[in-house]
Design an enzyme around this catalytic site. Structure first.
Site, PDB file in Angstrom:
ATOM      1  N   ASP A   1      -7.745  -7.448  -4.592  1.00  0.00           N
ATOM      2  CA  ASP A   1      -7.908  -5.996  -4.008  1.00  0.00           C
ATOM      3  C   ASP A   1      -8.611  -5.145  -5.198  1.00  0.00           C
ATOM      4  O   ASP A   1      -7.986  -4.788  -6.371  1.00  0.00           O
ATOM      5  CB  ASP A   1      -6.177  -5.765  -4.346  1.00  0.00           C
ATOM      6  CG  ASP A   1      -5.957  -4.260  -3.046  1.00  0.00           C
ATOM      7  OD1 ASP A   1      -6.908  -3.338  -3.289  1.00  0.00           O
ATOM      8  OD2 ASP A   1      -4.591  -3.841  -3.562  1.00  0.00           O
TER       9      ASP A   1
ATOM     10  N   HIS B   1      -7.645  -5.721  -0.271  1.00  0.00           N
ATOM     11  CA  HIS B   1      -6.543  -4.539  -0.221  1.00  0.00           C
ATOM     12  C   HIS B   1      -5.502  -5.775   0.796  1.00  0.00           C
ATOM     13  O   HIS B   1      -4.498  -5.753   1.139  1.00  0.00           O
ATOM     14  CB  HIS B   1      -6.734  -3.608  -0.200  1.00  0.00           C
ATOM     15  CG  HIS B   1      -5.367  -2.529  -0.128  1.00  0.00           C
ATOM     16  ND1 HIS B   1      -5.035  -2.520  -0.788  1.00  0.00           N
ATOM     17  CD2 HIS B   1      -5.524  -1.309   0.891  1.00  0.00           C
ATOM     18  CE1 HIS B   1      -3.545  -1.391  -1.012  1.00  0.00           C
ATOM     19  NE2 HIS B   1      -4.009  -1.044   0.364  1.00  0.00           N
ATOM     20  N   ASP B   2      -6.386  -5.962   1.611  1.00  0.00           N
ATOM     21  CA  ASP B   2      -5.636  -6.463   3.071  1.00  0.00           C
ATOM     22  C   ASP B   2      -4.950  -7.312   3.309  1.00  0.00           C
ATOM     23  O   ASP B   2      -3.979  -7.996   3.785  1.00  0.00           O
ATOM     24  CB  ASP B   2      -6.909  -6.286   4.649  1.00  0.00           C
ATOM     25  CG  ASP B   2      -6.855  -5.320   5.282  1.00  0.00           C
ATOM     26  OD1 ASP B   2      -5.734  -3.735   5.611  1.00  0.00           O
ATOM     27  OD2 ASP B   2      -8.054  -4.947   6.186  1.00  0.00           O
TER      28      ASP B   2
ATOM     29  N   SER C   1       0.899  -1.229   0.101  1.00  0.00           N
ATOM     30  CA  SER C   1       0.053   0.040   0.035  1.00  0.00           C
ATOM     31  C   SER C   1       1.041   1.296   0.133  1.00  0.00           C
ATOM     32  O   SER C   1       1.707   1.320  -0.583  1.00  0.00           O
ATOM     33  CB  SER C   1      -1.004  -0.248   0.815  1.00  0.00           C
ATOM     34  OG  SER C   1      -2.152   0.973   1.359  1.00  0.00           O
TER      35      SER C   1
END
Lengths: 387, 198
Positions: A322, A355-356, A158
């Site tokens: 994501d 995304h995590d 990120s």
């Protein structure tokens, strides 16, 4: 990875002061900043040749506490403990791993909440605007302090991935391997939009007071909403369905009110509120702004052109579900590097965590990262003159 | 086992060339080309485990699906594009061959020849899908969905306006076929070198 992996053990966060006047840090916005405090942690041992250092860059809400525990009784380990420790992907028996809180942060490094030596009061919004390049330049000062001329690897997801890219462009001669995960070469429009909603929530909180709230009631409501919005973008449709569905919270029927009937509401409220215990609202503003300004190919250059001078070997990693930084944004980075025949690999992790995923999918990530580090370490050289 | 098809491909690659290996598997051929021919090599591979094996060898590899094409690649951006024994596994083999000739100055395609006599014989006498060293799968679990013959591939090149620079043949992975006559009947493995005429 085998079964004999361990914890980095009990670690402590240290602080160092860099950029002391008159050698202040020149920021991208044109202002100068100094002295700067940086919080950092290290795991493993720096080799005699100083050729085994790995810098881990954190995302928006991360900190220097990457692995291990602060106290033996701590229930939660550092935020990337799954990958860092003896026998793990970033094997602390082999590598010297460094975590550090970014400039502009609120976990030990200089940020809006820290005291401005010139006034004796917290900077608040008088702190100059910080960019990803500024964060990286501050980290370079930390490496100077630690006596590390060249990193074996810089890795992060990120916003951490953006720092990785910036490292290879700002300091190409100081990076041998680069692993950007779940990020983009330029902050995409949709992600700017979500960040703006978060900032508006904070600035609409009456307790924000233009950023001058230290020593008073803090804008926790606004920050909590910002975190809730952000948190949604870190998950995926599928992961939320699976985790919460439409389940109700401790009740069998709708309450016919605006209380948190649904599990997902209660979860988000909890995430938002607990975030305000550990994060400063102004830091949230500064860091999201730094992310939004990020564009490695500023000024309308092509990405291939912007990355022309990088020397690092790359492993670029995307995550299938994501939607904040979809795989195509990672592929774009890898393709641009390949267009100029840089050494680059692209790896896509199949995951439904959104995304995590880069914080969760240990088993799907560790093999390829460990392999990349091991094969890359064999080709490490200090380029002429230094070290 | 020494792979003669790899050796033949290796001989076709000039020293120091830039090479894109499509469906590079665990990177055996690519690693050899780097070691022996000092190429600047890059691979594309769909299997997660194979990509990891490539990375462990220090290779540059893209985890991706060849059937999505090579749109990211500029015309003539590689000296050589290789498709080694993957043609028959593609959903869109025609598109990929066309793209190879666009991206590479030279395209090398190797594939199992489905018209080789032992295969014909097996079909004729046993009446079952052939299983061999080159085609080691049962019909229900084979990844080979677009098998073709030497004649078929020549036809494809003609239809695509590609020039066949060379045709090389092997009796099998470890048996050369010098001066092989009627390759469509006798060769188990075919290697084509094609270009797109300017």
């Amino acid at each position: 990875m085998g079964g004999d992996t361990g914890s980095a053990g009990v670690v402590r966060t240290r602080q160092v002061t860099v950029a002391e006047p008159p050698r202040r840090l020149r920021l991208e916005c044109g202002d100068e900043l100094g002295p700067i405090t940086l919080a950092y942690e290290t795991y493993g041992t720096l080799s005699e040749q100083r050729d085994n250092a790995i810098l881990v860059c954190h995302a928006l809400s991360g900190d220097a506490h990457v692995a291990g525990f602060h106290r033996k009784t701590d229930k939660r380990a550092g935020w990337w403990d799954m990958l860092i420790g003896p026998g793990k992907a970033l094997d602390t028996d082999k590598y010297f791993v460094i975590g550090t809180n970014v400039l502009g942060g609120c976990n030990g490094s200089t940020g809006p909440a820290s005291v401005d030596p010139a006034t004796g009061r917290p900077h608040g919004t008088t702190l100059p605007m910080i960019t990803i390049a500024d964060m990286v330049n501050a980290q370079a000062l930390l490496l100077d302090h630690l006596g590390i001329a060249k990193l074996l690897c810089v890795i992060g997801g990120s916003m951490g991935g953006m720092q990785v890219l910036q490292w290879t462009v700002s300091h190409p001669e100081r990076v041998h391997l680069a692993v950007p995960l779940a990020c983009a070469a330029r902050q995409p429009t949709q992600a700017i939009a979500f960040n703006e909603v978060g900032r508006q929530a904070i600035m609409a909180d009456p307790h924000w007071r233009g950023g001058d709230y230290y020593g008073r009631k803090r804008p926790t409501k606004g920050l909590a909403v910002a975190r809730m919005v952000g948190h949604i973008t870190y998950l995926s449709d599928e992961a939320m369905q699976e985790k919460f569905g439409r389940r109700l919270r401790d009740i069998h029927e709708y309450s016919f009110s605006f209380s948190a009937d649904f599990e997902v509401e209660s979860y988000l409220r909890h995430q938002g509120l607990s975030f305000t215990d550990r994060f400063d609202a102004n830091s949230y503003l500064y860091i999201t702004r730094a992310i939004d300004y990020f564009d490695i190919a500023k000024g309308g250059r092509s990405l291939a052109d912007a990355l022309r001078d990088v020397q690092a070997r790359f492993l670029v990693m995307g995550f299938s579900s994501d939607w904040l930084h979809p795989p195509y944004q990672l592929k774009e980075i890898a393709s641009a590097l390949r267009a100029t025949h840089k050494h680059v690999s692209y790896y896509e992790v199949d995951s439904h965590y959104g995304h995590d995923a880069f914080l969760l999918e240990r088993e799907k990530m560790e093999g390829v990262i460990a392999a990349f580090l091991a094969s890359g370490a064999r080709t490490f050289t200090f380029s002429g003159g230094e070290g | 086992m020494r792979r003669l098809d790899y050796e033949l491909i290796e001989r076709l690659v000039p020293d120091g060339a830039s090479v894109l290996d499509l469906g590079c598997g665990d990177g055996e051929l690519l690693a050899e080309l780097i070691r022996e021919k000092h190429v600047r090599g890059s691979g594309v591979e769909i299997s997660q485990a194979a990509v990891e094996a490539c990375v462990a060898k220090g290779l540059s590899v893209f985890h991706g699906d060849l059937d999505e094409g090579l749109a990211d690649h500029a015309d003539g951006s590689f000296d050589i594009v290789i498709l080694s024994f993957s043609l028959q596994q593609l959903r869109r083999p025609r598109l990929v061959v066309r793209e190879m000739a666009r991206v590479g100055r030279l395209a090398i395609v190797s594939f199992p020849n489905f018209a080789q006599y032992a295969i014909r014989w097996e079909m004729l006498t046993r009446g079952r899908m052939p299983v061999s060293k080159e085609l080691p799968y049962q019909w229900y679990d084979t990844p080979n969905i677009h098998l073709c013959t030497v004649h078929d591939f020549r036809d494809l090149c003609r239809e695509e306006g590609l020039r066949i620079e060379r045709e090389l043949y092997l009796r099998s992975f470890d048996r050369p076929a010098p001066g092989l006559r009627r390759p469509n009947l006798t060769a188990r493995i075919a290697i084509f070198v094609v270009t797109r005429p300017a």
